[in-house]
Design an enzyme around this catalytic site. Structure first.
Site, mmCIF file in Angstrom:
data_model
loop_
_atom_site.group_PDB
_atom_site.id
_atom_site.type_symbol
_atom_site.label_atom_id
_atom_site.label_comp_id
_atom_site.label_asym_id
_atom_site.label_seq_id
_atom_site.Cartn_x
_atom_site.Cartn_y
_atom_site.Cartn_z
ATOM 1 N N ARG A 37 0.597 -0.872 -0.191
ATOM 2 C CA ARG A 37 -0.075 -0.084 0.359
ATOM 3 C C ARG A 37 0.734 0.987 0.346
ATOM 4 N NH1 ARG A 37 -4.768 -2.104 4.203
ATOM 5 N NH2 ARG A 37 -5.507 -3.470 2.724
ATOM 6 N N ARG A 41 -2.688 5.739 -0.423
ATOM 7 C CA ARG A 41 -3.314 6.896 0.650
ATOM 8 C C ARG A 41 -2.912 7.742 1.490
ATOM 9 N NH1 ARG A 41 -6.434 1.748 3.858
ATOM 10 N NH2 ARG A 41 -4.822 0.961 4.603
ATOM 11 N N ARG A 50 -6.427 11.473 -7.093
ATOM 12 C CA ARG A 50 -8.055 11.161 -7.069
ATOM 13 C C ARG A 50 -8.880 11.521 -6.307
ATOM 14 N NH1 ARG A 50 -8.436 6.293 -4.651
ATOM 15 N NH2 ARG A 50 -10.813 7.177 -4.773
ATOM 16 N N ASP A 86 -6.574 -3.277 -7.297
ATOM 17 C CA ASP A 86 -7.313 -3.428 -6.377
ATOM 18 C C ASP A 86 -7.300 -4.635 -6.657
ATOM 19 O OD1 ASP A 86 -9.217 -2.970 -3.580
ATOM 20 O OD2 ASP A 86 -9.961 -4.067 -4.988
ATOM 21 N N TYR A 161 -14.823 -12.338 0.307
ATOM 22 C CA TYR A 161 -15.886 -11.528 -1.033
ATOM 23 C C TYR A 161 -17.170 -11.373 -1.052
ATOM 24 C CZ TYR A 161 -12.154 -7.724 1.022
ATOM 25 O OH TYR A 161 -11.023 -6.945 1.881
#
Length: 354
Positions: A37, A41, A50, A86, A161
């Protein structure tokens, strides 16, 4: 062909990089560093580009993917880039109705729980993810000698998921299917292994120098369940890309009891979270594998002195390893100070310079 051979298709610019040498368990000029990551973010420049762009949309814009992937390489001077995407992208690409909701994660409109639902999971083709091929072409041109790591979600985590309909604390629907209808479960994971393998092949053929299989939720399983109900599908993925000769990394969270089995599944490098010291992880995994990890991401919120002390502990535990790639024990936390990451890269490079 093993990852220790020089494959004819692998970019020679990246072959002698510290990262790929460590993955191949060869001598390195310094311990290579990258962060899960790292592309995203925690960086203000990421938040800026973004702004107003939904997560899945951002994964399908080659120029944007290229910029985001390059940002941590420019800022932190890490030894490898990780492709910005992702794990649900290949599922979206084959038509699964899902979205990534801020603060929640991937949410699937119609969970998959019956045999009839399997028909909704068709094969993935390169054309489905043309934007991945285009973005990796742009990236490898910009990165030069810095390797690019491709990645995908492992069959179990994708299945969790799809079956739960979104993130889950207890995975009750997933485990109910696994225990209650083992044949349907096996067929579901096999289908996901095919999709995942195709997704990784696209990335390697476009120029990725290594790949990582993320099994984020597999730590929820006991070893016997992993061996019987998950390992065959993960092994199928690793076997599908073995002939390319690029290093294959396997990572999961809370997988201390599974480390040996995750290595058996076919990875060249086993990722270790912060719960197990690297010397103990090496004992569990056994010889013939490099290890990746494993500083606790929360340590980066402490003082520089504390970060250096805990980093020294990781490096000391890694001293006898056949190969070591320094990383966090999970992904960069969203509110991490980017300067702490830059300083950590510098510190590891200085402390391990040969």
């Amino acid at each position: 062909m093993s990852a220790n051979d020089r494959p004819s298709g692998q970019p020679t610019k990246t072959y002698d990089s510290a990262f790929l040498k460590a993955c191949r368990r060869e001598p390195v000029p310094h311990t290579p560093v990258w962060f899960m990551r790292q592309a995203g973010r925690s960086l203000p420049e990421y938040l800026k580009v973004r702004e107003g762009v939904p997560m899945l949309d951002s994964c399908m814009r080659p120029e944007l993917v290229t910029e985001i992937t390059l940002q941590p390489v420019r800022r932190h001077k890490v030894d490898a880039a990780i492709y910005f995407s992702d794990i649900v992208v290949p599922l979206k690409a084959i038509g699964v109705d899902l979205d990534i909701k801020p603060g929640v994660g991937p949410v699937v409109a119609e969970p998959i729980r019956t045999r009839a639902d399997l028909d909704r999971l068709r094969d993935l083709t390169p054309e489905d993810v043309w934007y991945v091929t285009e973005a990796i072409g742009l990236l490898t041109g910009e990165l030069g000698a810095t390797p690019l790591i491709g990645f995908a979600g492992a069959p179990f985590t994708l299945a969790s998921y799809l079956v739960e309909g979104g993130p889950s604390r207890n995975h009750e629907h997933t485990k109910a299917l696994m225990y209650g209808d083992p044949q349907l479960w096996a067929d579901l994971l096999d289908r996901l292994a095919e999709i995942t393998s195709a997704f990784l092949k696209v990335q390697i053929e476009a120029g990725a120098s290594a790949v990582q299989l993320f099994d984020s939720w597999v730590g929820a399983l006991a070893p016997a369940d992993y061996r019987r109900s998950v390992m065959p599908a993960s092994a199928k993925v690793f076997d599908a890309v073995a002939s390319y000769g690029v290093p294959r990394i396997h990572f999961g969270v809370g997988t201390g009891e599974l480390l040996g089995l995750m290595g058996e599944a076919g990875a060249d490098v086993v990722g270790v979270d912060w719960r197990v010291p690297l010397d103990e992880a090496a004992r569990r995994v056994g010889p013939g594998k490099a290890l990746q990890g494993n500083l606790d991401p929360a340590v980066l919120f402490s003082s520089r002195k504390a970060v250096e002390t805990k980093t020294d502990e990781v490096l000391a535990a890694a001293r006898g390893l056949e190969g070591h790639v320094f990383n966090l024990g999970h992904g960069v936390l969203p509110t991490t100070d980017p300067d702490a990451l830059t300083g950590l890269v510098e510190y590891v490079h200085e402390r391990t310079a040969r």
